[in-house]
Design an enzyme around this catalytic site. Structure first.
Site, PDB file in Angstrom:
ATOM      1  N   ASN A 161       0.857  -1.198   0.000  1.00  0.00           N
ATOM      2  CA  ASN A 161       0.000   0.000   0.000  1.00  0.00           C
ATOM      3  C   ASN A 161       0.884   1.235   0.000  1.00  0.00           C
ATOM      4  O   ASN A 161       2.105   1.135   0.029  1.00  0.00           O
ATOM      5  CB  ASN A 161      -0.972  -0.024   1.188  1.00  0.00           C
ATOM      6  N   ASP A 166      -4.906  -5.948   5.115  1.00  0.00           N
ATOM      7  CA  ASP A 166      -5.986  -6.703   5.746  1.00  0.00           C
ATOM      8  C   ASP A 166      -5.968  -8.163   5.305  1.00  0.00           C
ATOM      9  O   ASP A 166      -6.436  -9.036   6.018  1.00  0.00           O
ATOM     10  CB  ASP A 166      -7.331  -6.063   5.388  1.00  0.00           C
ATOM     11  N   LYS A 225       8.355 -18.522  -8.895  1.00  0.00           N
ATOM     12  CA  LYS A 225       7.795 -17.422  -9.693  1.00  0.00           C
ATOM     13  C   LYS A 225       6.685 -17.934 -10.623  1.00  0.00           C
ATOM     14  O   LYS A 225       6.870 -18.930 -11.325  1.00  0.00           O
ATOM     15  CB  LYS A 225       8.912 -16.776 -10.520  1.00  0.00           C
ATOM     16  N   PRO A 258      -4.147 -11.462  10.679  1.00  0.00           N
ATOM     17  CA  PRO A 258      -4.535 -11.195  12.078  1.00  0.00           C
ATOM     18  C   PRO A 258      -4.634  -9.694  12.295  1.00  0.00           C
ATOM     19  O   PRO A 258      -3.842  -8.936  11.734  1.00  0.00           O
ATOM     20  CB  PRO A 258      -3.368 -11.785  12.883  1.00  0.00           C
ATOM     21  N   ASP A 259      -5.630  -9.257  13.072  1.00  0.00           N
ATOM     22  CA  ASP A 259      -5.734  -7.827  13.382  1.00  0.00           C
ATOM     23  C   ASP A 259      -4.886  -7.574  14.636  1.00  0.00           C
ATOM     24  O   ASP A 259      -5.281  -7.936  15.753  1.00  0.00           O
ATOM     25  CB  ASP A 259      -7.197  -7.428  13.612  1.00  0.00           C
ATOM     26  N   PHE A 294      -4.874   3.718  14.571  1.00  0.00           N
ATOM     27  CA  PHE A 294      -5.055   4.715  13.523  1.00  0.00           C
ATOM     28  C   PHE A 294      -6.219   4.284  12.639  1.00  0.00           C
ATOM     29  O   PHE A 294      -6.482   3.091  12.494  1.00  0.00           O
ATOM     30  CB  PHE A 294      -3.784   4.853  12.662  1.00  0.00           C
ATOM     31  N   LYS A 314     -12.490  -2.440  17.700  1.00  0.00           N
ATOM     32  CA  LYS A 314     -11.160  -2.987  18.001  1.00  0.00           C
ATOM     33  C   LYS A 314     -10.853  -2.986  19.490  1.00  0.00           C
ATOM     34  O   LYS A 314     -10.033  -3.766  19.948  1.00  0.00           O
ATOM     35  CB  LYS A 314     -10.095  -2.195  17.256  1.00  0.00           C
TER      36      LYS A 314
HETATM   37  N1  CTP Z   1      -4.339  -2.817  12.052  1.00  0.00           N
HETATM   38  C1  CTP Z   1      -3.625  -3.870  12.627  1.00  0.00           C
HETATM   39  N2  CTP Z   1      -3.639  -5.094  12.038  1.00  0.00           N
HETATM   40  C2  CTP Z   1      -4.365  -5.313  10.907  1.00  0.00           C
HETATM   41  C3  CTP Z   1      -5.101  -4.239  10.324  1.00  0.00           C
HETATM   42  C4  CTP Z   1      -5.051  -3.011  10.916  1.00  0.00           C
HETATM   43  O1  CTP Z   1      -2.963  -3.681  13.633  1.00  0.00           O
HETATM   44  N3  CTP Z   1      -4.369  -6.512  10.354  1.00  0.00           N
HETATM   45  C5  CTP Z   1      -4.340  -1.518  12.720  1.00  0.00           C
HETATM   46  C6  CTP Z   1      -3.651  -0.414  11.988  1.00  0.00           C
HETATM   47  O2  CTP Z   1      -2.286  -0.307  12.364  1.00  0.00           O
HETATM   48  C7  CTP Z   1      -4.440   0.799  12.444  1.00  0.00           C
HETATM   49  C8  CTP Z   1      -5.836   0.274  12.642  1.00  0.00           C
HETATM   50  O3  CTP Z   1      -5.674  -1.123  12.804  1.00  0.00           O
HETATM   51  O4  CTP Z   1      -4.003   1.260  13.705  1.00  0.00           O
HETATM   52  C9  CTP Z   1      -6.832   0.588  11.563  1.00  0.00           C
HETATM   53  O5  CTP Z   1      -6.489   0.016  10.349  1.00  0.00           O
HETATM   54  P1  CTP Z   1      -7.388   0.215   9.064  1.00  0.00           P
HETATM   55  O6  CTP Z   1      -6.744  -0.546   7.997  1.00  0.00           O
HETATM   56  O7  CTP Z   1      -7.646   1.655   8.827  1.00  0.00           O
HETATM   57  O8  CTP Z   1      -8.732  -0.408   9.509  1.00  0.00           O
HETATM   58  P2  CTP Z   1      -9.279  -1.816   9.127  1.00  0.00           P
HETATM   59  O9  CTP Z   1      -9.090  -2.733  10.279  1.00  0.00           O
HETATM   60  O10 CTP Z   1      -8.667  -2.242   7.847  1.00  0.00           O
HETATM   61  O11 CTP Z   1     -10.815  -1.538   8.927  1.00  0.00           O
HETATM   62  P3  CTP Z   1     -11.524  -1.152   7.546  1.00  0.00           P
HETATM   63  O12 CTP Z   1     -11.072  -2.179   6.569  1.00  0.00           O
HETATM   64  O13 CTP Z   1     -12.937  -1.210   7.924  1.00  0.00           O
HETATM   65  O14 CTP Z   1     -11.077   0.223   7.209  1.00  0.00           O
END
Ligand code: CTP
Length: 398
Positions: A208, A276, A286, A304-305, A324, A342
């Site tokens: 990204n 995500d 490859k 994993p979140d 964030f 979260k």
């Molecule tokens: N984050 C994380 N691990 C992930 C995804 C996100 O720790 N797998 C954390 C990011 O570092 C940030 C926050 O979650 O602090 C928000 O990430 P964001 O990508 O904006 O939100 P999403 O969880 O992707 O939600 P959405 O897809 O609904 O925007």
């Protein structure tokens, strides 16, 4: 008071070098030990003998002085201090520092040190205002170098304007401020930053547009307030800050592992733009065109979140967890919902729509969402946002 503090004083070659002799006296009066280093040019303005007499110490003069190297290596010399002070910091020395040159003792010490550096610039007005000097100054500030002055006034060269080295007592004040224990001293703060790269095959990945600039600036500001920072970073565009423990990762899974390994922490700031999803059917070799004209189909699985995992920890949860939210629509409403979902304490929400220029840019406009509601800050530089976030974290951990 500076009792027991060790200052490594690098004296550059400028007319202001004579004031550095008084600076040595003032620092010693307050209890500091001063180890002086003269550049070759400085020796045109002050003598090693007078410098050493005032410091009550040997003067270090040249990188290739083998006697010095036998007594104390330049790495050790650069680290034995509590603070490195460069006074006067000439245009030349600032250029070397900003460019990372190490071709004499002074510049090598500045490259090798792991301590904070305070510079007191002194030069002709035109030299100070030259775009090259201003560029170097911005680079040095970005590296966490502290500055005092220059003052405005009449100069030895007959011109008037900014360029005079600050008076010794003003430099002493700046030294004292730099050595003050910050409000985050003794606190461990974890910061994630940058994008993640999720492999498709050994040569391709999904990424990204995060540059890592905001997370890097936050880590730097936290360290400046005295925190012991663990900085877990994906492949960012900007270099990691000085004075923090850096853990480099590529993928979201590696980031999660690094975060788990870094805990416990007093606070955790999740500024990384974590992917995500990762490619479930990533290939170990490859991927090739097979000539049929059909493109391969990628399958995704959720990562994993990390933020949610840490926010919802039963044991050892950091006292303060900051997430964030990078949004393009309904920023505040989405971020408020994200905070609930979260389970973090604060969400720093920003609008990353392309027209804002925030993603990958040098500025940010954020809204902090907490128990106390939403607090919107004006558009500021990412460094200013970082300083405000670090100060707010210090307040919350106090
Ligand atoms: N984050 C994380 N691990 C992930 C995804 C996100 O720790 N797998 C954390 C990011 O570092 C940030 C926050 O979650 O602090 C928000 O990430 P964001 O990508 O904006 O939100 P999403 O969880 O992707 O939600 P959405 O897809 O609904 O925007």
């Amino acid at each position: 008071m500076l009792a027991g503090k060790r200052i490594l004083l690098i004296v550059g070659g400028g007319i202001a070098a004579f004031k550095s002799l008084d600076l040595i006296r003032r620092l010693r009066e307050r209890g500091a030990t001063v180890t002086p280093v003269l550049t070759r040019a400085a020796e045109e303005f002050v003598t090693p003998l007078s410098t050493s007499a005032l410091a009550g110490q040997k003067v270090y003069r040249d990188l290739f002085d083998l006697t010095d190297e036998a007594e104390m290596g330049h790495i050790e010399l650069s680290r034995a201090a509590d603070l490195v002070v460069v006074a006067p910091a000439t245009a030349d020395l600032m250029g070397k520092m900003a460019g990372g040159l190490a071709n004499d003792l002074a510049s090598t010490l500045l490259m090798a040190t792991d301590k904070r550096v305070l510079i007191a610039p002194a030069m002709n007005v035109r030299m100070w205002e030259h775009p090259a000097t201003q560029r170097n100054l911005a680079t040095l500030k970005g590296d966490g170098v502290l500055t005092v002055g220059p003052d405005v006034g009449d100069m030895a060269c007959g011109e008037h304007g900014p360029g005079r080295m600050s008076e010794p007592l003003a430099i002493v004040d700046a030294v004292e401020a730099a050595l003050l224990d910050g409000p985050l001293k003794g606190k461990h703060v974890l910061v994630t930053s940058g994008p993640t790269h999720e492999p498709i095959d050994p040569v391709r990945y999904i990424a990204n547009r995060s540059s890592g600039a905001q997370g890097t600036a936050i880590a730097r500001s936290l360290a400046a307030l005295g925190a012991n920072v663990t900085f877990v970073t994906g492949p960012a565009d900007v270099p990691p800050p000085l004075g923090v423990k850096v853990v480099k990762v590529q993928t979201a899974s590696e980031m999660k592992e690094a975060v788990d390994a870094a805990l416990p922490a007093d606070a955790a700031v999740f500024a990384a733009a974590v992917a995500d999803w990762r490619v479930a059917n990533a290939s170990g070799s490859k991927m090739k065109k097979d000539g049929s004209g059909n493109a391969p189909a990628l399958e995704f699985t959720e990562n994993p979140d990390i933020l949610a995992g840490v926010s919802q920890m039963k044991k050892d949860r950091p006292k303060l967890v900051v997430g964030f939210a990078a949004e393009t629509d309904d920023v505040q409403a989405n971020a408020t919902a994200k905070r609930k979902r979260k389970g973090c304490d604060w969400i720093v929400a920003n609008d990353v729509s392309p027209e804002t220029g925030i993603m990958g840019g040098s500025e940010n406009a954020v809204t902090i969402i907490s128990d106390e509601g939403a607090e919107s800050w004006p558009r500021l530089t990412k460094d200013q946002v970082a300083a405000k976030i670090a100060a707010k974290i210090a307040g919350a951990l106090a």
